[in-house]
Write a protein that holds these residues in place. Structure first.
Motif, mmCIF file in Angstrom:
data_model
loop_
_atom_site.group_PDB
_atom_site.id
_atom_site.type_symbol
_atom_site.label_atom_id
_atom_site.label_comp_id
_atom_site.label_asym_id
_atom_site.label_seq_id
_atom_site.Cartn_x
_atom_site.Cartn_y
_atom_site.Cartn_z
ATOM 1 N N LEU A 63 -44.846 67.677 32.286
ATOM 2 C CA LEU A 63 -44.408 69.058 32.471
ATOM 3 C C LEU A 63 -44.650 69.426 33.929
ATOM 4 O O LEU A 63 -45.800 69.559 34.346
ATOM 5 C CB LEU A 63 -45.184 69.989 31.536
ATOM 6 N N GLN A 64 -43.575 69.548 34.685
ATOM 7 C CA GLN A 64 -43.707 69.926 36.088
ATOM 8 C C GLN A 64 -43.786 71.449 36.177
ATOM 9 O O GLN A 64 -42.804 72.138 35.914
ATOM 10 C CB GLN A 64 -42.529 69.404 36.915
ATOM 11 N N CYS A 65 -44.967 71.947 36.526
ATOM 12 C CA CYS A 65 -45.178 73.396 36.538
ATOM 13 C C CYS A 65 -44.627 74.006 37.822
ATOM 14 O O CYS A 65 -44.975 73.575 38.922
ATOM 15 C CB CYS A 65 -46.672 73.705 36.409
ATOM 16 N N THR A 66 -43.769 75.007 37.658
ATOM 17 C CA THR A 66 -43.153 75.720 38.773
ATOM 18 C C THR A 66 -43.195 77.220 38.470
ATOM 19 O O THR A 66 -43.412 77.621 37.315
ATOM 20 C CB THR A 66 -41.690 75.274 38.964
ATOM 21 N N ASP A 68 -40.918 79.335 38.035
ATOM 22 C CA ASP A 68 -39.895 79.832 37.109
ATOM 23 C C ASP A 68 -40.051 79.260 35.697
ATOM 24 O O ASP A 68 -39.198 79.468 34.841
ATOM 25 C CB ASP A 68 -38.497 79.519 37.638
ATOM 26 N N LEU A 69 -41.157 78.547 35.435
ATOM 27 C CA LEU A 69 -41.402 77.978 34.110
ATOM 28 C C LEU A 69 -41.695 79.087 33.106
ATOM 29 O O LEU A 69 -42.487 79.995 33.375
ATOM 30 C CB LEU A 69 -42.574 76.994 34.178
ATOM 31 N N ASP A 73 -40.312 77.075 27.596
ATOM 32 C CA ASP A 73 -40.068 75.753 28.180
ATOM 33 C C ASP A 73 -41.189 74.780 27.834
ATOM 34 O O ASP A 73 -41.027 73.569 27.973
ATOM 35 C CB ASP A 73 -39.950 75.854 29.703
ATOM 36 N N ILE A 74 -42.333 75.320 27.410
ATOM 37 C CA ILE A 74 -43.497 74.493 27.073
ATOM 38 C C ILE A 74 -43.603 74.289 25.563
ATOM 39 O O ILE A 74 -43.713 73.164 25.079
ATOM 40 C CB ILE A 74 -44.787 75.150 27.603
ATOM 41 N N ALA A 101 -49.579 68.115 32.580
ATOM 42 C CA ALA A 101 -49.162 69.384 33.190
ATOM 43 C C ALA A 101 -49.409 69.270 34.690
ATOM 44 O O ALA A 101 -50.518 69.528 35.167
ATOM 45 C CB ALA A 101 -49.932 70.543 32.581
ATOM 46 N N ALA A 107 -47.665 77.269 37.996
ATOM 47 C CA ALA A 107 -47.016 78.050 36.940
ATOM 48 C C ALA A 107 -47.606 79.457 36.934
ATOM 49 O O ALA A 107 -48.747 79.682 37.349
ATOM 50 C CB ALA A 107 -47.234 77.384 35.585
ATOM 51 N N ALA A 111 -46.807 81.573 31.842
ATOM 52 C CA ALA A 111 -46.540 80.211 31.386
ATOM 53 C C ALA A 111 -47.839 79.472 31.073
ATOM 54 O O ALA A 111 -47.925 78.726 30.092
ATOM 55 C CB ALA A 111 -45.738 79.462 32.443
ATOM 56 N N GLN A 112 -48.855 79.689 31.900
ATOM 57 C CA GLN A 112 -50.138 79.033 31.656
ATOM 58 C C GLN A 112 -50.705 79.409 30.289
ATOM 59 O O GLN A 112 -51.299 78.578 29.594
ATOM 60 C CB GLN A 112 -51.142 79.406 32.741
#
Length: 307
Positions: A63-66, A68-69, A73-74, A101, A107, A111-112
């Motif tokens: 999971l590439q955290c950015t 806009d996540l 998405d998770i 992650a 993120a 999202a977190q």
């Protein structure tokens, strides 16, 4: 026991010269804990997760955290199926055995927070329905402590859910030469074969639970965490979850060392990786140069271990 030692040796084929880090990651797996890898880029954080998943022969998702996540998405999201005229749940990447992650602090807090339930209760709730995660499930999150621009530091509640925080560190000169030689033709991860499976991991977990903790040693663990709550330089001490993690981690390390019981030396060995990230230093003490590691070491030095 032999299977777990073969697991550690197998990962060492990829992660050179970092046996102590590998051991702590394996202990986390055996104790149903999660790992926060905090180090500069290029030190093998992602490769450790890949090597661990290949050695255990379980699925790993990245999971590439950015910024806009989104939480969906998770965890996943219900999708409307026109054929059945109903909503179907489409699982997200969290439905795996090892979730990497990557750069979790990039993120957003929203999202977190999607990882909070799955890290503590090993299930995901979406639209009022709970879905269980695999029995062998571990979050292995990475973050870069240097480049903090545009990041969101993990809140205390999420840090407390990580079983250990590890620093891989740079290899020594000889170890770096070995890395160059090992990757001259191909990367060792490409030829890494499984050595155990998830059923052996579950069996090892039961063996870890059977490691005995003497009442005096248990009291010693509680005294350590209680001392962090009373320390004048700490704004936040260790929670009961941290005390339980220290007990489980000590059992796991004793198991790796071939012992049937936990000793005070093992407790002191595990205290740094398990407790340090759960401590928050008061601003005045931090301005004076005090760190969580220094304060924890002071507490361990002042508390007499049981004989």
């Amino acid at each position: 026991m032999e299977a777990i030692q073969s697991l550690i040796s197998n990962v060492e084929k990829v992660i050179v010269g970092k046996r102590s880090v590998i051991e702590l990651a394996v202990v986390s797996l055996l104790c149903r804990g999660h790992v926060l890898l905090e180090d500069v880029p290029g030190t093998g954080k992602t490769m450790l997760a890949r090597a661990l998943s290949r050695s255990v022969n379980v699925e790993m998702k990245r999971l590439q955290c950015t910024p806009d996540l989104l939480p969906s998405d998770i965890t996943g999201v219900p999708i409307y199926n026109q054929k059945t005229s109903d909503f179907e749940f489409r699982p997200g990447p969290v439905f795996t055995h090892i979730l990497l992650a990557d750069e979790i602090n990039r993120a957003t807090p929203r999202a977190q927070s999607a990882l909070l339930e799955c890290m503590e209760e090993f299930r995901v709730s979406v639209d009022g329905i709970s879905y269980d995660l695999p029995k062998v499930f571990m979050v292995l999150a990475t973050q870069n402590p240097i480049d903090m621009a545009g990041t969101h530091p993990l809140p205390e509640a999420q840090l407390d859910r990580f079983f250990v925080r590890l620093h891989v560190g740079y290899p020594s000169l000889d170890e770096e030469v070995r890395i160059l030689a090992a990757q001259a033709q191909a990367h060792p991860i490409d030829s890494l074969l499984p050595v155990i499976d998830d059923t052996q991991v579950l069996a090892a977990r039961e063996a870890v639970k059977a490691v005995h903790i003497n009442a005096d040693v248990a009291r010693y663990m509680a005294q350590i965490t209680a001392a962090t709550r009373r320390h004048g330089d700490l704004r936040l001490g260790v929670s009961p979850r941290g005390t339980l993690a220290l007990a489980r981690g000590s059992q796991g390390m004793a198991f790796l060392r071939g012992k049937d019981f936990v000793t005070p030396d093992i407790v002191k060995m595990m205290a740094g990786a398990i407790l340090e990230h759960r401590l928050i230093v008061r601003p005045q003490a931090a301005a004076a140069g005090r760190t969580a590691r220094e304060i924890l070491n002071q507490i361990l030095a002042e508390l007499p271990p049981p004989v």
